[in-house]
Design an enzyme around this catalytic site. Sequence first.
Site, mmCIF file in Angstrom:
data_model
loop_
_atom_site.group_PDB
_atom_site.id
_atom_site.type_symbol
_atom_site.label_atom_id
_atom_site.label_comp_id
_atom_site.label_asym_id
_atom_site.label_seq_id
_atom_site.Cartn_x
_atom_site.Cartn_y
_atom_site.Cartn_z
ATOM 1 N N LYS A 111 16.367 37.686 -26.269
ATOM 2 C CA LYS A 111 16.661 37.235 -24.907
ATOM 3 C C LYS A 111 17.252 38.325 -24.038
ATOM 4 C CE LYS A 111 16.871 32.346 -25.509
ATOM 5 N NZ LYS A 111 17.506 31.101 -25.138
ATOM 6 N N LYS A 192 4.939 31.687 -31.099
ATOM 7 C CA LYS A 192 5.508 30.350 -31.003
ATOM 8 C C LYS A 192 5.113 29.716 -29.667
ATOM 9 C CE LYS A 192 9.892 29.313 -30.091
ATOM 10 N NZ LYS A 192 11.300 28.904 -30.094
ATOM 11 N N LYS A 195 7.360 27.994 -23.241
ATOM 12 C CA LYS A 195 7.078 28.000 -21.816
ATOM 13 C C LYS A 195 7.182 29.383 -21.206
ATOM 14 C CE LYS A 195 7.417 25.791 -17.736
ATOM 15 N NZ LYS A 195 8.280 25.467 -16.617
HETATM 16 P P1 AMP Z 1 14.192 24.981 -26.748
HETATM 17 O O1 AMP Z 1 13.345 24.184 -25.828
HETATM 18 O O2 AMP Z 1 13.679 26.355 -27.014
HETATM 19 O O3 AMP Z 1 15.670 24.901 -26.455
HETATM 20 O O4 AMP Z 1 14.040 24.267 -28.160
HETATM 21 C C1 AMP Z 1 14.491 22.969 -28.397
HETATM 22 C C2 AMP Z 1 14.349 22.641 -29.861
HETATM 23 O O5 AMP Z 1 12.969 22.637 -30.225
HETATM 24 C C3 AMP Z 1 15.022 23.629 -30.825
HETATM 25 O O6 AMP Z 1 15.559 22.907 -31.925
HETATM 26 C C4 AMP Z 1 13.901 24.506 -31.270
HETATM 27 O O7 AMP Z 1 14.133 24.982 -32.570
HETATM 28 C C5 AMP Z 1 12.702 23.578 -31.239
HETATM 29 N N1 AMP Z 1 11.476 24.294 -30.862
HETATM 30 C C6 AMP Z 1 11.266 25.031 -29.735
HETATM 31 N N2 AMP Z 1 10.017 25.540 -29.697
HETATM 32 C C7 AMP Z 1 9.422 25.107 -30.841
HETATM 33 C C8 AMP Z 1 8.116 25.287 -31.408
HETATM 34 N N3 AMP Z 1 7.175 26.014 -30.810
HETATM 35 N N4 AMP Z 1 7.851 24.680 -32.586
HETATM 36 C C9 AMP Z 1 8.784 23.931 -33.195
HETATM 37 N N5 AMP Z 1 10.029 23.726 -32.730
HETATM 38 C C10 AMP Z 1 10.344 24.300 -31.570
#
Ligand code: AMP
Length: 328
Positions: A111, A192, A195
Amino acid sequence: MQRILSGIKPSGDLNIGGYGGALSQFVKYQHEYESFFFVPDLHAVTVYQDPAELHQRSREIAAYYIAAGIDPQKSAIFLQSQVSAHAQMGWLMETQVHFGELNRMTQFKEKAEGKEGVSSALFTYPALMAADILLYQATHVPVGDDQKQHLEMTRDLAERFNSRYGQTFTLPEPITPEIGSRIMSLDDPSRKMSKSNPNLNSYILLQDSPEIIRKKLSRAVTDSEGMVRYDWEHKPAVSNLIEIYAVFTDESTDVIEQRYAGQGYGMFKQELADVVIAKLEPMQQRFREIVGSSELDIILRQGAEKAAAAANNTLRKASEAMGFVMFE
Ligand code: AMP
Ligand code: TRP
């Protein structure tokens, strides 16, 4: 009863990766554990957030919790900033964590890379995350793959604190689903789903319309073999689509593979869109009902009260253990 705590940051729109890795798991676990699901708004502001957007997104994440099926009667749903023990315990954790430990966190490196004016809070963020978890004496924390390193650090801090000041914190275990913990980009299965990818067709948002979902899935990359087979090593793009299918139907990858044996990708992609839409449409409807409602305010207030009772108890214990003067 064992306890879980988890949260999704209100810093961007949720995609189906977050649904597979986090939200859909929360919904399942609430029946097996005493559950606390929070919106980590204090974490979101480690990078600049437009105030109006932060406000709106915080409500949205909470509304998604409910729309996805978390029952506020059963689980506490709350905003982190409403329970002041988080910030206080965060400070105590900062006194325990080593600079070198924080320096090894890969998420910080990703980040911060190439950015100027990175906040110090972004660097110490894992100490606040440890505080979030330890305050509730959580036994388990459901997280996607990318959070595992933070959880290991949380365990280290709990152990360090316990050995310095006496038994205070429960050591939490991560729970990562076998299926859905790492949903990949639709345009590149080595990345991964996120967004932050500039290709808008690489991710599906929870708020995408049926037409958009169909369009994005029909454009998803596959391979030239033409067989719906689950094999991450040789067929990552197709395996990712099978995994998305599994997340949205709760079926095993074996069952899905068998259903589409001998068929090409066209039909599979269409039916994949059907199952994703079948889950998301009713969720979107419930979301729209609740996001601006006073029902949501009530749920968040009650959730914060319940959370504060548990959190303040632990904060007191930790503060006493460290030697702070405490009055009745
Ligand atoms: P974030 O939106 O990045 O804050 O992620 C929210 C939650 O979703 C966190 O627990 C991440 O580990 C999980 N997460 C985010 N992106 C992915 C992905 N591509 N696949 C699986 N889990 C995800
Ligand atoms: N760091 C998590 C993320 O980026 C969000 C989070 C903050 C969290 N505190 C937590 C997750 C405690 C689980 C438990 O997704």
